[in-house]
Structures are given as C-alpha cells and as structure tokens.
Scaffold this active site. Structure first.
Site, PDB file in Angstrom:
ATOM      1  N   ASP A 112       0.864  -1.168   0.000  1.00 48.66           N
ATOM      2  CA  ASP A 112       0.000   0.000   0.000  1.00 48.66           C
ATOM      3  C   ASP A 112       0.907   1.226   0.000  1.00 48.66           C
ATOM      4  O   ASP A 112       2.128   1.118  -0.157  1.00 48.66           O
ATOM      5  CB  ASP A 112      -0.982  -0.033   1.177  1.00 48.66           C
ATOM      6  CG  ASP A 112      -0.322   0.175   2.535  1.00 48.66           C
ATOM      7  OD1 ASP A 112       0.923   0.289   2.614  1.00 48.66           O
ATOM      8  OD2 ASP A 112      -1.067   0.231   3.538  1.00 48.66           O
ATOM      9  N   CYS A 149       2.807  -3.232   4.138  1.00 47.65           N
ATOM     10  CA  CYS A 149       1.919  -2.124   4.485  1.00 47.65           C
ATOM     11  C   CYS A 149       2.532  -1.435   5.702  1.00 47.65           C
ATOM     12  O   CYS A 149       3.693  -1.669   6.020  1.00 47.65           O
ATOM     13  CB  CYS A 149       0.476  -2.587   4.726  1.00 47.65           C
ATOM     14  SG  CYS A 149       0.201  -3.607   6.191  1.00 47.65           S
ATOM     15  N   THR A 196       1.980  -1.773   8.996  1.00 50.59           N
ATOM     16  CA  THR A 196       2.339  -2.703  10.073  1.00 50.59           C
ATOM     17  C   THR A 196       2.669  -4.098   9.573  1.00 50.59           C
ATOM     18  O   THR A 196       3.276  -4.886  10.296  1.00 50.59           O
ATOM     19  CB  THR A 196       1.187  -2.854  11.086  1.00 50.59           C
ATOM     20  OG1 THR A 196       0.067  -3.445  10.407  1.00 50.59           O
ATOM     21  CG2 THR A 196       0.803  -1.517  11.710  1.00 50.59           C
ATOM     22  N   HIS A 207       9.393 -23.853   9.304  1.00 54.00           N
ATOM     23  CA  HIS A 207       8.352 -24.536  10.081  1.00 54.00           C
ATOM     24  C   HIS A 207       6.957 -24.426   9.471  1.00 54.00           C
ATOM     25  O   HIS A 207       6.175 -25.373   9.564  1.00 54.00           O
ATOM     26  CB  HIS A 207       8.293 -23.972  11.508  1.00 54.00           C
ATOM     27  CG  HIS A 207       9.506 -24.264  12.313  1.00 54.00           C
ATOM     28  ND1 HIS A 207       9.504 -24.237  13.683  1.00 54.00           N
ATOM     29  CD2 HIS A 207      10.777 -24.595  11.956  1.00 54.00           C
ATOM     30  CE1 HIS A 207      10.708 -24.525  14.142  1.00 54.00           C
ATOM     31  NE2 HIS A 207      11.498 -24.741  13.102  1.00 54.00           N
ATOM     32  N   HIS A 211       6.089 -30.607  11.091  1.00 52.74           N
ATOM     33  CA  HIS A 211       5.680 -29.355  10.461  1.00 52.74           C
ATOM     34  C   HIS A 211       4.614 -29.617   9.392  1.00 52.74           C
ATOM     35  O   HIS A 211       3.643 -28.856   9.270  1.00 52.74           O
ATOM     36  CB  HIS A 211       6.876 -28.623   9.878  1.00 52.74           C
ATOM     37  CG  HIS A 211       7.870 -28.226  10.923  1.00 52.74           C
ATOM     38  ND1 HIS A 211       7.526 -27.589  12.093  1.00 52.74           N
ATOM     39  CD2 HIS A 211       9.213 -28.387  10.975  1.00 52.74           C
ATOM     40  CE1 HIS A 211       8.604 -27.373  12.818  1.00 52.74           C
ATOM     41  NE2 HIS A 211       9.650 -27.856  12.165  1.00 52.74           N
TER      42      HIS A 211
END
Length: 155
Positions: free
Chosen positions: A8, A65, A67, A98, A134
């Site tokens: 963004d 973005c 965060t 993982h 995993h």
C-alpha cells in the site's frame, strides 16, 4: 523464482528499494503496485498478491503495508496462502522452515529498510524443512481453512 511484490502507500518506498535486492538474487518480479504514496487500501494488494501465489503465477510473495498485519490478514483469506508477518531474520527463517509460509509480510513503519533487506534474503533463501511434525501442523491449518467454509459465524 517469480516473486510477486506489492504494497500500500505506507510500504511503497520499502517495496521499491527491495526490488533491486530481489532481482540481484536472480529472481523475477511481478510488481502489483501501488507505485505512489497516494492513499490506497491494503486489502486490495493483499488479495492481488495472494491470488498470484495461489494461482501459481508467482512462487512466493512479499507484501508490505504500515504494520504488515492488515495486508497479511487480507492475503490469508485466500485459500492456500500462509502469509506471515516478520520483523527480524529469525522470524523469517522460522516461517519458511516450520510453516512453509508462501508470502512474507512486513510493516514499513516498524521494520527499517536495512532490516527488511536481511529479512527478504533469509525468507527467499530458506527452504521448508519438510519435517513430519511441520507437515502435520500445516495440514491442520489447511483443514481449518476447509472447515471454515461451512462455519456459521453470524449467530
């Protein structure tokens, strides 16, 4: 590998700086935008990047973005996507080894470009471990995704 890259407006500067790194590592880039600091909605780019990976137009994705959280939430709504927010090299290594994460998400407001470079290198260079434990856990995530289609959560 083909790497889809998107952001963004908050992440566009990081995306543009990271493109050179990705190319220098020998990968191709599919740039889905945005390409300016004009305000846009991160879910649009999360979905578009996730669809490129889901449809096998890209092998992996990098989405940015403010965060990293919002764009990852949007990407994770697409079937088969395991988008993970990373903030250092260790988280990048672990989400690949993982969780077999197929999209790296970062927050440009919280991850410096110097750290983002390190994170991208580790993410793109680290293979999935393919360890039995995993795979079992990833299969459980996939099962939740499948069951989620029939959940009635409106009550």
């Amino acid at each position: 590998m083909k790497i889809v890259m998107g952001s963004d407006h908050a992440g566009v500067e990081h995306k543009e700086k990271l493109k050179g790194l990705v190319l220098s590592m020998g990968h191709q880039i599919i740039d889905i935008g945005t390409n300016s600091s004009k305000s846009v909605d991160y879910p649009d780019f999360g979905e578009k990047g996730a669809l490129a990976v889901c449809r096998k137009e890209a092998d992996l994705g990098i989405l940015i973005c403010g965060t990293g959280i919002g764009i990852s939430m949007a990407a994770n709504k697409v079937r088969g996507i395991r988008a993970a927010v990373c903030w250092n090299e260790e988280t990048a290594r672990l989400v690949r080894e993982h969780n077999n994460a197929n999209i790296l998400c970062m927050g440009a407001r919280f991850v410096s470009i110097e750290m983002a470079v390190k994170i991208v290198k580790v993410f793109l260079e680290t293979p999935f471990s393919n360890a039995k434990r995993h795979n079992k856990r990833i299969n459980k995530i996939t099962s939740i995704e499948e069951r989620g289609k029939s959940y009635d959560c409106k009550k």
